[in-house]
Design a protein around this motif. Sequence first.
Motif, PDB file in Angstrom:
ATOM      1  N   HIS A 344       0.830  -1.207   0.000  1.00 13.65           N
ATOM      2  CA  HIS A 344       0.000   0.000   0.000  1.00 13.65           C
ATOM      3  C   HIS A 344       0.868   1.262   0.000  1.00 13.65           C
ATOM      4  O   HIS A 344       0.575   2.230  -0.706  1.00 13.65           O
ATOM      5  CB  HIS A 344      -0.925  -0.046   1.228  1.00 13.65           C
ATOM      6  N   ASP A 345       1.965   1.237   0.769  1.00 10.58           N
ATOM      7  CA  ASP A 345       2.902   2.380   0.790  1.00 10.58           C
ATOM      8  C   ASP A 345       3.429   2.651  -0.615  1.00 10.58           C
ATOM      9  O   ASP A 345       3.540   3.798  -1.045  1.00 10.58           O
ATOM     10  CB  ASP A 345       4.112   2.078   1.697  1.00 10.58           C
ATOM     11  N   GLU A 346       3.773   1.576  -1.303  1.00 15.64           N
ATOM     12  CA  GLU A 346       4.329   1.734  -2.649  1.00 15.64           C
ATOM     13  C   GLU A 346       3.264   2.274  -3.597  1.00 15.64           C
ATOM     14  O   GLU A 346       3.541   3.133  -4.445  1.00 15.64           O
ATOM     15  CB  GLU A 346       4.878   0.380  -3.144  1.00 15.64           C
ATOM     16  N   SER A 347       2.047   1.794  -3.412  1.00 12.66           N
ATOM     17  CA  SER A 347       0.947   2.259  -4.250  1.00 12.66           C
ATOM     18  C   SER A 347       0.740   3.772  -4.045  1.00 12.66           C
ATOM     19  O   SER A 347       0.562   4.534  -5.004  1.00 12.66           O
ATOM     20  CB  SER A 347      -0.290   1.452  -3.870  1.00 12.66           C
ATOM     21  N   ILE A 348       0.799   4.213  -2.797  1.00 13.46           N
ATOM     22  CA  ILE A 348       0.629   5.648  -2.508  1.00 13.46           C
ATOM     23  C   ILE A 348       1.790   6.455  -3.096  1.00 13.46           C
ATOM     24  O   ILE A 348       1.609   7.534  -3.661  1.00 13.46           O
ATOM     25  CB  ILE A 348       0.487   5.859  -0.984  1.00 13.46           C
TER      26      ILE A 348
END
Length: 359
Positions: A344-348
């Motif tokens: 999710h961090d990478e997606s953000i």
Amino acid sequence: MQAPTLLPTSQVTAKKLVVGPCSAESWEQLLQTAYQIAANYPHAIFRAGVWKPRTVPGLFEGAGTDALPWLADVKKQTGLLVATEVATAKHVEKVLEYGIDVVWVGARTTVNPFFVQEIAQALKGVKIPVLVKNPLHPDLKLWLGAIERIKKSGIDDITAVHRGFYTYEKTAYRNTPRWELLLELKLLQPDLQVICDISHIAGNTVLLAQVAQQGLDLNVDGLMVETHFNPQQAKSDAQQQITPEQLHLLLSTLKYRQPHFKDVTLKNALQQLRLQIDGIDAEILKLLSQRMELVTDIAALKDAAQVSIFQIERWRSILDQALVQADTLGLHADFVKNLFIQIHDESIRIQSAILNKNC
Ligand code: PEP
Ligand code: MN
């Protein structure tokens, strides 16, 4: 008492053993403890803190220079190599004067490059093994920096000592091991010898075996274990010290596994399983890449609609779904949660780069 007979001596002797009391309290205490250790482990390095760094004042701060002749006598009488902690140039000077064989830099010193530099300077031109404990907090760079300073002074026999890390939150350990940092250290410095100070990690005697086994399973090159002939009477760290007899029992019951396979059939079976794992890892990465491509498309939609990147309901539903599936698949919930936090961090990060490209 009769010594236990389970000891796989050859395997223990392959490991570096640094054992002895937290602090040097008296000549009798050192000799009693050392003789009992030497009976089973003549190759051990006998440790005893002469100058004790205490967190708060008013506690026993070690016998100081007076204890150096005691250590010299331990060496003379038992044949054990002897080690103590040095925190200043003056300590180094004194230790060399009394023929101490090994020195260690403590966790409270490794944090301070000024002190480490001072010690390194004092060690210039001296041939002595040096043990460098990790700093109190989990900072690998600071640990490696201290090791480099000592190395630059011409010392080539350096061993890192993993003694765990301080956390303000109370855990079962006195200092949390953070084993992943040990692995990172190994990746950065594959040839560096590392031993595990199980006593300062555990902080009590109950956890010692478990910590020692975990260290051995990660291929540490040895163990440091605080050992006192009468732990209850110890003037420092009484709660984590064990007797030489208990040390013998502990070392006898640990499993010393080989770092590599010797049996060819088993080695081939391992190779097959690893090939399958490599294939799955490649699939995981391909799927992650496809997932991130979809994230890019989503970012374009959010950009067009001027919608914010983070939406709590969506994040909650992703996590909930993942945790339900983790449960049915028999995967550990914390593992899956942490994995999805990373994804999710990478997606953000990707969406942020797209939506804020003109910022
Ligand atoms: C010690 O080994 O006695 C000691 C003081 O340890 P540390 O520096 O790891 O706290
Ligand atoms: Mn101690």
